[in-house]
Motif scaffolding. Structure first.
Motif, PDB file in Angstrom:
ATOM      1  N   MET A   1       0.858  -1.133   0.060  1.00  0.00           N
ATOM      2  CA  MET A   1      -0.147  -0.003  -0.110  1.00  0.00           C
ATOM      3  C   MET A   1       0.899   1.210   0.072  1.00  0.00           C
ATOM      4  O   MET A   1       1.810   1.438   0.639  1.00  0.00           O
ATOM      5  CB  MET A   1      -0.906   0.105   1.065  1.00  0.00           C
ATOM      6  N   SER A   2       0.547   1.981  -0.922  1.00  0.00           N
ATOM      7  CA  SER A   2       1.260   3.338  -0.983  1.00  0.00           C
ATOM      8  C   SER A   2       1.196   4.274   0.503  1.00  0.00           C
ATOM      9  O   SER A   2       0.279   4.242   0.845  1.00  0.00           O
ATOM     10  CB  SER A   2       0.936   4.299  -2.199  1.00  0.00           C
ATOM     11  N   ARG A   3       2.302   5.131   0.530  1.00  0.00           N
ATOM     12  CA  ARG A   3       2.093   5.749   1.625  1.00  0.00           C
ATOM     13  C   ARG A   3       1.049   6.976   1.578  1.00  0.00           C
ATOM     14  O   ARG A   3       0.347   7.157   2.656  1.00  0.00           O
ATOM     15  CB  ARG A   3       3.577   6.752   1.863  1.00  0.00           C
ATOM     16  N   ASP A   4       0.834   7.470   0.407  1.00  0.00           N
ATOM     17  CA  ASP A   4      -0.388   8.323   0.362  1.00  0.00           C
ATOM     18  C   ASP A   4      -1.431   7.858   0.476  1.00  0.00           C
ATOM     19  O   ASP A   4      -2.542   8.395   1.035  1.00  0.00           O
ATOM     20  CB  ASP A   4      -0.233   8.881  -1.057  1.00  0.00           C
ATOM     21  N   ARG A   5      -1.725   6.707   0.056  1.00  0.00           N
ATOM     22  CA  ARG A   5      -2.962   6.118   0.035  1.00  0.00           C
ATOM     23  C   ARG A   5      -3.335   5.611   1.695  1.00  0.00           C
ATOM     24  O   ARG A   5      -4.522   5.991   2.052  1.00  0.00           O
ATOM     25  CB  ARG A   5      -3.199   4.641  -0.635  1.00  0.00           C
ATOM     26  N   LEU A   6      -2.475   5.324   2.328  1.00  0.00           N
ATOM     27  CA  LEU A   6      -2.654   5.031   3.925  1.00  0.00           C
ATOM     28  C   LEU A   6      -2.691   6.428   4.596  1.00  0.00           C
ATOM     29  O   LEU A   6      -3.588   6.417   5.288  1.00  0.00           O
ATOM     30  CB  LEU A   6      -1.073   4.400   4.371  1.00  0.00           C
ATOM     31  N   LEU A   7      -2.060   7.327   4.119  1.00  0.00           N
ATOM     32  CA  LEU A   7      -2.332   8.733   4.696  1.00  0.00           C
ATOM     33  C   LEU A   7      -3.684   9.000   4.540  1.00  0.00           C
ATOM     34  O   LEU A   7      -4.442   9.685   5.357  1.00  0.00           O
ATOM     35  CB  LEU A   7      -1.366  10.007   4.359  1.00  0.00           C
ATOM     36  N   PHE A  45     -16.452  18.484   5.154  1.00  0.00           N
ATOM     37  CA  PHE A  45     -15.943  19.423   4.197  1.00  0.00           C
ATOM     38  C   PHE A  45     -14.755  19.598   4.014  1.00  0.00           C
ATOM     39  O   PHE A  45     -13.915  19.882   3.018  1.00  0.00           O
ATOM     40  CB  PHE A  45     -16.812  20.547   4.600  1.00  0.00           C
ATOM     41  N   VAL A  46     -13.868  19.470   5.320  1.00  0.00           N
ATOM     42  CA  VAL A  46     -12.343  19.589   5.105  1.00  0.00           C
ATOM     43  C   VAL A  46     -11.702  18.509   4.323  1.00  0.00           C
ATOM     44  O   VAL A  46     -10.810  18.902   3.343  1.00  0.00           O
ATOM     45  CB  VAL A  46     -11.730  19.621   6.456  1.00  0.00           C
ATOM     46  N   ILE A  47     -12.347  17.137   4.541  1.00  0.00           N
ATOM     47  CA  ILE A  47     -11.637  16.161   3.719  1.00  0.00           C
ATOM     48  C   ILE A  47     -11.964  16.284   2.607  1.00  0.00           C
ATOM     49  O   ILE A  47     -11.298  16.034   1.549  1.00  0.00           O
ATOM     50  CB  ILE A  47     -11.941  14.789   4.506  1.00  0.00           C
ATOM     51  N   ALA A  48     -13.106  16.768   2.129  1.00  0.00           N
ATOM     52  CA  ALA A  48     -13.693  16.801   0.758  1.00  0.00           C
ATOM     53  C   ALA A  48     -12.910  17.970  -0.082  1.00  0.00           C
ATOM     54  O   ALA A  48     -12.301  17.782  -1.222  1.00  0.00           O
ATOM     55  CB  ALA A  48     -14.959  17.309   0.646  1.00  0.00           C
ATOM     56  N   PHE A  49     -12.569  18.905   0.612  1.00  0.00           N
ATOM     57  CA  PHE A  49     -11.570  20.045  -0.048  1.00  0.00           C
ATOM     58  C   PHE A  49     -10.024  19.728   0.054  1.00  0.00           C
ATOM     59  O   PHE A  49      -9.461  20.167  -0.794  1.00  0.00           O
ATOM     60  CB  PHE A  49     -11.805  21.429   0.870  1.00  0.00           C
ATOM     61  N   ARG A  50      -9.814  18.869   0.995  1.00  0.00           N
ATOM     62  CA  ARG A  50      -8.374  18.474   1.172  1.00  0.00           C
ATOM     63  C   ARG A  50      -7.957  17.185   0.301  1.00  0.00           C
ATOM     64  O   ARG A  50      -7.210  17.327  -0.341  1.00  0.00           O
ATOM     65  CB  ARG A  50      -8.129  17.914   2.542  1.00  0.00           C
ATOM     66  N   ARG A  51      -9.086  16.284   0.152  1.00  0.00           N
ATOM     67  CA  ARG A  51      -8.714  15.116  -0.580  1.00  0.00           C
ATOM     68  C   ARG A  51      -9.552  14.664  -1.911  1.00  0.00           C
ATOM     69  O   ARG A  51      -9.352  13.700  -2.678  1.00  0.00           O
ATOM     70  CB  ARG A  51      -8.736  13.872   0.190  1.00  0.00           C
ATOM     71  N   GLY A  52     -10.501  15.674  -2.063  1.00  0.00           N
ATOM     72  CA  GLY A  52     -11.512  15.685  -3.236  1.00  0.00           C
ATOM     73  C   GLY A  52     -12.578  14.981  -2.883  1.00  0.00           C
ATOM     74  O   GLY A  52     -12.905  14.417  -2.005  1.00  0.00           O
ATOM     75  N   ALA A 179      -3.183  18.521   0.943  1.00  0.00           N
ATOM     76  CA  ALA A 179      -3.043  16.994   1.361  1.00  0.00           C
ATOM     77  C   ALA A 179      -1.408  16.763   1.389  1.00  0.00           C
ATOM     78  O   ALA A 179      -1.017  16.059   2.183  1.00  0.00           O
ATOM     79  CB  ALA A 179      -3.555  16.380   0.335  1.00  0.00           C
ATOM     80  N   LYS A 180      -0.866  17.506   0.321  1.00  0.00           N
ATOM     81  CA  LYS A 180       0.719  17.105   0.253  1.00  0.00           C
ATOM     82  C   LYS A 180       1.473  18.430   0.557  1.00  0.00           C
ATOM     83  O   LYS A 180       1.122  19.580   0.001  1.00  0.00           O
ATOM     84  CB  LYS A 180       1.134  16.553  -1.354  1.00  0.00           C
ATOM     85  N   ARG A 181       2.445  18.353   1.299  1.00  0.00           N
ATOM     86  CA  ARG A 181       3.306  19.414   1.395  1.00  0.00           C
ATOM     87  C   ARG A 181       4.789  18.919   1.035  1.00  0.00           C
ATOM     88  O   ARG A 181       5.176  17.853   1.235  1.00  0.00           O
ATOM     89  CB  ARG A 181       3.350  19.897   2.916  1.00  0.00           C
ATOM     90  N   THR A 182       5.528  19.802   0.304  1.00  0.00           N
ATOM     91  CA  THR A 182       6.881  19.614  -0.121  1.00  0.00           C
ATOM     92  C   THR A 182       7.847  19.518   1.046  1.00  0.00           C
ATOM     93  O   THR A 182       7.662  20.204   2.177  1.00  0.00           O
ATOM     94  CB  THR A 182       7.212  20.544  -1.320  1.00  0.00           C
ATOM     95  N   ARG A 183       8.986  19.019   1.036  1.00  0.00           N
ATOM     96  CA  ARG A 183       9.916  19.047   2.166  1.00  0.00           C
ATOM     97  C   ARG A 183      10.451  20.683   2.229  1.00  0.00           C
ATOM     98  O   ARG A 183      10.356  21.170   3.292  1.00  0.00           O
ATOM     99  CB  ARG A 183      11.206  18.505   1.757  1.00  0.00           C
ATOM    100  N   HIS A 184      10.368  21.401   1.223  1.00  0.00           N
ATOM    101  CA  HIS A 184      10.824  22.709   1.412  1.00  0.00           C
ATOM    102  C   HIS A 184       9.660  23.494   2.131  1.00  0.00           C
ATOM    103  O   HIS A 184       9.941  24.554   3.112  1.00  0.00           O
ATOM    104  CB  HIS A 184      10.787  23.539  -0.092  1.00  0.00           C
ATOM    105  N   GLU A 185       8.333  23.263   1.723  1.00  0.00           N
ATOM    106  CA  GLU A 185       7.138  23.842   2.363  1.00  0.00           C
ATOM    107  C   GLU A 185       7.300  23.684   4.202  1.00  0.00           C
ATOM    108  O   GLU A 185       6.965  24.255   4.840  1.00  0.00           O
ATOM    109  CB  GLU A 185       5.997  23.534   1.807  1.00  0.00           C
ATOM    110  N   SER A 186       7.576  22.366   4.296  1.00  0.00           N
ATOM    111  CA  SER A 186       7.670  21.999   5.791  1.00  0.00           C
ATOM    112  C   SER A 186       8.434  22.553   6.548  1.00  0.00           C
ATOM    113  O   SER A 186       8.565  22.848   7.844  1.00  0.00           O
ATOM    114  CB  SER A 186       7.700  20.468   5.840  1.00  0.00           C
TER     115      SER A 186
END
Length: 189
Positions: A1-7, A45-52, A179-186
């Motif tokens: 299972m991919s990390r993104d799917r698990l998250l 609503f948060v999960i809908a706007f965050r993950r689709g 949903a995703k943040r790059t290392r630079h943004e973190s």
């Protein structure tokens, strides 16, 4: 299972649980035939706007089923579907109108999505009210009018409360919708 799917699965589970908890924090009076003002819609609503919309619909479905199991009121199988799984899963469709995926939704997109999805929830409860709860309408009152007024009496305040929370989140912590943040943004945060 991919990390993104698990998250994503973990986020859906957490938001589902949060919605159920928030459904028990009620504002205002309780209505005789169900309905209350709470923050139950915020996590959906948060999960809908965050993950689709697909994850939003899944979260709404799970919230509706858990609400049914915890304290649902059922008079007919179709009423069960209208008032529980369907009424909440349509909330996940709020993000279907967001044009730019992976970006913080605009205030306009949040408002339009919230109005759209809450209207769908209203229609689900309205149909249930007309068909199965019309007997509770005051003598001489049109059943459709009764169902509309009854459901609007708690859905409008709940929608406005939800809108306030979402707009506050979008203004003060917009990255919450990403949903995703790059290392630079973190590193910059």
């Amino acid at each position: 299972m991919s990390r993104d799917r698990l998250l994503t699965m973990m986020e859906v589970a957490v938001m589902t649980g949060l919605a159920v908890v928030l459904s028990n924090v009620k504002f205002g009076a309780l209505w005789a035939m169900g309905g209350s003002i709470s923050l139950i819609m915020v996590p959906i609503f948060v999960i809908a706007f965050r993950r689709g919309w697909k994850m939003g619909v899944l979260t709404g479905l799970l919230v509706g089923l858990l609400n049914l199991l915890i304290g649902g009121y059922v008079v007919h199988p179709v009423q069960l579907i209208l008032d529980y799984p369907l009424a909440y899963l349509v909330l996940g469709l709020a993000s279907i109108l967001v044009l730019k995926k992976g970006a913080v939704p605009s205030i306009t997109a949040i408002v339009i999505g919230l109005l759209f999805a809450t209207t769908l929830r209203f229609l689900s409860h309205f149909a249930s009210g007309v068909i199965w709860f019309g007997e509770y309408a005051p003598e001489g009152m049109n059943v459709s009018l009764y169902s509309a007024l009854y459901n609007l009496s708690y859905l409008v305040p709940e929608m406005l409360l939800t809108l306030g929370v979402l707009l506050l989140l979008a203004k003060k912590y917009p990255q919450f919708f990403l949903a995703k943040r790059t290392r630079h943004e973190s590193d910059a945060a």
